[in-house]
Design a protein around this motif. Structure first.
Motif, PDB file in Angstrom:
ATOM      1  N   LEU A  47       4.686 -27.333 -36.660  1.00 24.03           N
ATOM      2  CA  LEU A  47       3.582 -28.280 -36.508  1.00 24.03           C
ATOM      3  C   LEU A  47       3.771 -29.124 -35.261  1.00 24.03           C
ATOM      4  N   PHE A  48       5.006 -29.559 -35.003  1.00 22.80           N
ATOM      5  CA  PHE A  48       5.258 -30.411 -33.844  1.00 22.80           C
ATOM      6  C   PHE A  48       5.320 -29.605 -32.552  1.00 22.80           C
ATOM      7  N   THR A  49       5.740 -28.348 -32.654  1.00 26.55           N
ATOM      8  CA  THR A  49       5.647 -27.472 -31.490  1.00 26.55           C
ATOM      9  C   THR A  49       4.197 -27.353 -31.043  1.00 26.55           C
ATOM     10  N   ASP A  50       3.319 -27.059 -31.998  1.00 28.89           N
ATOM     11  CA  ASP A  50       1.904 -26.884 -31.676  1.00 28.89           C
ATOM     12  C   ASP A  50       1.287 -28.172 -31.154  1.00 28.89           C
ATOM     13  N   LEU A  51       1.608 -29.292 -31.793  1.00 29.11           N
ATOM     14  CA  LEU A  51       1.057 -30.579 -31.367  1.00 29.11           C
ATOM     15  C   LEU A  51       1.372 -30.852 -29.906  1.00 29.11           C
ATOM     16  N   HIS A  52       2.628 -30.703 -29.536  1.00 35.14           N
ATOM     17  CA  HIS A  52       3.023 -31.020 -28.161  1.00 35.14           C
ATOM     18  C   HIS A  52       2.541 -29.972 -27.173  1.00 35.14           C
ATOM     19  N   ALA A  53       2.512 -28.718 -27.603  1.00 32.45           N
ATOM     20  CA  ALA A  53       2.007 -27.672 -26.711  1.00 32.45           C
ATOM     21  C   ALA A  53       0.542 -27.911 -26.366  1.00 32.45           C
ATOM     22  N   GLU A  54      -0.227 -28.389 -27.332  1.00 32.43           N
ATOM     23  CA  GLU A  54      -1.632 -28.700 -27.076  1.00 32.43           C
ATOM     24  C   GLU A  54      -1.785 -29.790 -26.030  1.00 32.43           C
ATOM     25  N   HIS A  55      -0.766 -30.619 -25.900  1.00 33.24           N
ATOM     26  CA  HIS A  55      -0.807 -31.695 -24.904  1.00 33.24           C
ATOM     27  C   HIS A  55      -0.039 -31.346 -23.636  1.00 33.24           C
ATOM     28  N   GLY A  56       0.315 -30.084 -23.504  1.00 35.47           N
ATOM     29  CA  GLY A  56       0.889 -29.625 -22.244  1.00 35.47           C
ATOM     30  C   GLY A  56       2.395 -29.646 -22.140  1.00 35.47           C
ATOM     31  N   VAL A  57       3.095 -29.916 -23.232  1.00 32.07           N
ATOM     32  CA  VAL A  57       4.556 -29.903 -23.214  1.00 32.07           C
ATOM     33  C   VAL A  57       5.049 -28.462 -23.339  1.00 32.07           C
ATOM     34  N   ARG A  58       6.041 -28.094 -22.531  1.00 32.04           N
ATOM     35  CA  ARG A  58       6.661 -26.785 -22.611  1.00 32.04           C
ATOM     36  C   ARG A  58       7.988 -26.911 -23.372  1.00 32.04           C
ATOM     37  N   PHE A  59       8.227 -25.968 -24.282  1.00 33.90           N
ATOM     38  CA  PHE A  59       9.471 -25.950 -25.042  1.00 33.90           C
ATOM     39  C   PHE A  59      10.318 -24.758 -24.612  1.00 33.90           C
ATOM     40  N   HIS A  60      11.610 -24.984 -24.605  1.00 31.20           N
ATOM     41  CA  HIS A  60      12.579 -23.900 -24.394  1.00 31.20           C
ATOM     42  C   HIS A  60      13.573 -23.984 -25.540  1.00 31.20           C
ATOM     43  N   PHE A  61      13.331 -23.165 -26.574  1.00 27.31           N
ATOM     44  CA  PHE A  61      14.141 -23.204 -27.784  1.00 27.31           C
ATOM     45  C   PHE A  61      15.337 -22.260 -27.663  1.00 27.31           C
ATOM     46  N   GLY A  62      16.325 -22.515 -28.501  1.00 26.13           N
ATOM     47  CA  GLY A  62      17.490 -21.653 -28.549  1.00 26.13           C
ATOM     48  C   GLY A  62      18.385 -21.770 -27.334  1.00 26.13           C
ATOM     49  N   ALA A  63      18.370 -22.926 -26.682  1.00 27.26           N
ATOM     50  CA  ALA A  63      19.163 -23.089 -25.461  1.00 27.26           C
ATOM     51  C   ALA A  63      19.670 -24.526 -25.337  1.00 27.26           C
ATOM     52  N   ARG A  64      20.722 -24.670 -24.539  1.00 30.55           N
ATOM     53  CA  ARG A  64      21.285 -25.990 -24.229  1.00 30.55           C
ATOM     54  C   ARG A  64      21.403 -26.144 -22.718  1.00 30.55           C
ATOM     55  N   LEU A  65      21.320 -27.373 -22.257  1.00 31.91           N
ATOM     56  CA  LEU A  65      21.553 -27.629 -20.842  1.00 31.91           C
ATOM     57  C   LEU A  65      23.024 -27.390 -20.518  1.00 31.91           C
ATOM     58  N   THR A  66      23.271 -26.760 -19.377  1.00 33.69           N
ATOM     59  CA  THR A  66      24.645 -26.525 -18.917  1.00 33.69           C
ATOM     60  C   THR A  66      24.931 -27.192 -17.581  1.00 33.69           C
ATOM     61  N   GLU A  67      23.897 -27.532 -16.840  1.00 35.52           N
ATOM     62  CA  GLU A  67      24.111 -28.148 -15.527  1.00 35.52           C
ATOM     63  C   GLU A  67      22.828 -28.818 -15.059  1.00 35.52           C
ATOM     64  N   ILE A  68      22.983 -29.968 -14.433  1.00 35.65           N
ATOM     65  CA  ILE A  68      21.873 -30.635 -13.755  1.00 35.65           C
ATOM     66  C   ILE A  68      22.134 -30.514 -12.264  1.00 35.65           C
ATOM     67  N   VAL A  69      21.230 -29.857 -11.577  1.00 35.26           N
ATOM     68  CA  VAL A  69      21.403 -29.560 -10.161  1.00 35.26           C
ATOM     69  C   VAL A  69      20.742 -30.655  -9.333  1.00 35.26           C
ATOM     70  N   GLY A  70      21.441 -31.109  -8.308  1.00 37.51           N
ATOM     71  CA  GLY A  70      20.882 -32.163  -7.476  1.00 37.51           C
ATOM     72  C   GLY A  70      21.277 -32.031  -6.026  1.00 37.51           C
ATOM     73  N   GLN A  71      20.683 -32.895  -5.230  1.00 38.13           N
ATOM     74  CA  GLN A  71      21.002 -32.961  -3.807  1.00 38.13           C
ATOM     75  C   GLN A  71      20.793 -34.386  -3.337  1.00 38.13           C
ATOM     76  N   ASP A  72      21.741 -34.895  -2.558  1.00 31.09           N
ATOM     77  CA  ASP A  72      21.683 -36.266  -2.051  1.00 31.09           C
ATOM     78  C   ASP A  72      21.512 -37.274  -3.192  1.00 31.09           C
ATOM     79  N   GLY A  73      22.149 -36.987  -4.328  1.00 25.22           N
ATOM     80  CA  GLY A  73      22.126 -37.900  -5.463  1.00 25.22           C
ATOM     81  C   GLY A  73      20.903 -37.794  -6.347  1.00 25.22           C
ATOM     82  N   MET A  74      19.963 -36.903  -6.007  1.00 18.00           N
ATOM     83  CA  MET A  74      18.717 -36.794  -6.759  1.00 18.00           C
ATOM     84  C   MET A  74      18.680 -35.481  -7.547  1.00 18.00           C
ATOM     85  N   VAL A  75      17.984 -35.506  -8.703  1.00 19.29           N
ATOM     86  CA  VAL A  75      17.851 -34.330  -9.545  1.00 19.29           C
ATOM     87  C   VAL A  75      16.845 -33.352  -8.948  1.00 19.29           C
TER      88      VAL A  75
END
Length: 426
Positions: free
Chosen positions: A198-226
């Motif tokens: 229900l919450f997947t559908d609710l947010h998808a209708e408002h333009g949110v993208r989900f990536h399920f079954g995964a975890r963040l492993t790295e935040i890539v940046g340059q000059d201190g920015m993401v």
């Protein structure tokens, strides 16, 4: 009533601590009340930080528990911007960061919780955020507004309540949002798989993208920015900012160093208290996010379950309950867990406790497709929890069903024409 020359100290400047101080005075305590908080702001409520204040609909002043002048008017001594470095139970003192020693006759620990941190490369970049404090919300509100103006991308790690509420707020500003979640649906730890879609559908209708079954492993940046966020399945998501919403941990370091009884992390963590909020030291109490309290619900399957609840209602009610126990007039704390959430045009209230594995059936009363229903989680025909979605004025009935502890006719429970109160067994 305790003697007027006694000193009651409250460590923690959040809602639980502020309501405890208020209760001490309203119950007639005339001794010293000292409230210590490690933030410079006066005690405030946290739900607006991911709701009205974050969206810009609520003013900063609206989040505070009391007006600034209330504390002086009620002779509550404030030590703001001060952390407590040590608790000496034998000497009955707490030592502040500036080395000030304060003696207590009774002590309340309302130290709350802190956001869990991402333990991956890139978390030191300027665009990586957490949300727990008013200062965090103020910063994040500006970030979301900027992302909205510039068509920027926010990646959120975690599809729990905070993650989803911030996703909704971010979309309200016009930001692009991707939510990364290791489970197959949002809110798995609370709702299980049955209602997460229900919450997947609710947010998808408002333009949110989900990536399920995964975890963040790295935040890539340059000059201190993401620049991007990578996941353990090899995907890379564009990002200008990243928010960690992967849960919170109780702030138990002070209690642990003082030798107070704790609950291990595998069972929720926190300071172990009895039904009157007393710790293993009879002169030390705990309330709010940090307290692990046994539920006092005779007749219910939940009776005796030790829970640590991180929601507003627990701080609102637990602080006063602890204060009354400090005064020797307390009753067993028997509040059923409760919380609420607002996301877009969906409002909900959840009452009870039914994590995955504790229930064997979910009964829906109403129209889930129209997002106007009440869901019940049952074990052996007995109600453990209920969630009303865009349906109001039923919370008291849900509480009664949980307290009664008896089996419920499931067909009647699912039938909106049958009054809920008629299903309560005595």
């Amino acid at each position: 009533m305790v003697d007027a020359d006694q000193t009651f100290v409250i460590v923690g400047g959040g809602l639980a601590g502020a309501k405890a101080a208020e209760t001490l005075r309203s119950e007639g305590f005339t001794g010293r009340v000292i409230l210590i908080g490690d933030e410079r702001d006066h005690p405030y409520e946290r739900p607006p930080l991911s709701k009205g204040f974050l969206t810009g609909k609520a003013a900063r002043e609206s989040v505070f528990v009391q007006e600034t002048g209330w504390y002086a008017a009620n002779d509550v001594e404030l030590h703001l911007g001060q952390s407590v470095e040590r608790l000496d139970r034998e000497a009955r003192t707490v030592r502040l960061g500036d080395s000030t020693l304060i003696r207590y006759d009774k002590l309340l620990l309302a130290t709350g919780s802190e956001p869990r941190r991402l333990d991956i490369p890139g978390t030191g970049l300027a665009g990586v955020h957490h949300l727990r404090r008013l200062a965090h919300a103020e910063r994040l509100r500006g970030v979301l507004a900027s992302l909205g103006r510039d068509n920027g991308h926010l990646v959120i790690a975690g599809a729990g309540w905070i993650g989803l509420e911030i996703a909704a707020a971010a979309r309200g500003y016009g930001a692009e949002v991707t939510v990364v979640e290791p489970e197959a649906t949002p809110l798995h730890a609370v709702l299980g798989p049955e209602l997460g879609q229900l919450f997947t559908d609710l947010h998808a209708e408002h333009g949110v993208r989900f990536h399920f079954g995964a975890r963040l492993t790295e935040i890539v940046g340059q000059d201190g920015m993401v620049l991007a966020a990578r996941t353990d399945d090899g995907e890379e998501h564009p990002a200008h900012d990243v928010l960690a919403a992967i849960g919170a941990a109780p702030r138990t370091a002070l209690a642990e160093s003082a030798g107070l009884g704790l609950v291990d992390r595998a069972h929720g963590g926190g300071i172990a208290v009895d039904s009157r909020m007393r710790t293993s030291d009879p002169d030390v109490f705990a309330a709010g996010d940090v307290a692990a309290v046994p539920l006092h619900l005779p007749g219910s399957p939940l009776h005796g379950q030790r829970l640590r609840v991180e929601h507003w209602a627990n701080a609102l009610n637990g602080g006063p309950a602890a204060a009354r126990s400090m005064l020797g007039v307390g009753a067993p704390y028997d509040r059923i867990p409760y919380f609420f959430s607002d996301q877009y045009d969906l409002g909900l209230e959840y009452t009870g406790w039914a994590p995955p594995g504790s229930y064997d059936q979910v009964v829906v009363r109403g129209d889930a497709g129209k997002r106007q229903f009440v869901a019940f989680w049952l074990a052996d025909g007995r109600v453990l929890a209920g969630m009303n979605v865009n349906v109001w004025d039923v919370t008291d009935h849900v509480k009664q069903l949980i307290r009664s502890g008896g089996p419920v006719d499931q067909h009647a429970l699912a039938d909106p024409s049958v009054p809920l109160e008629s299903l309560v067994t005595t």
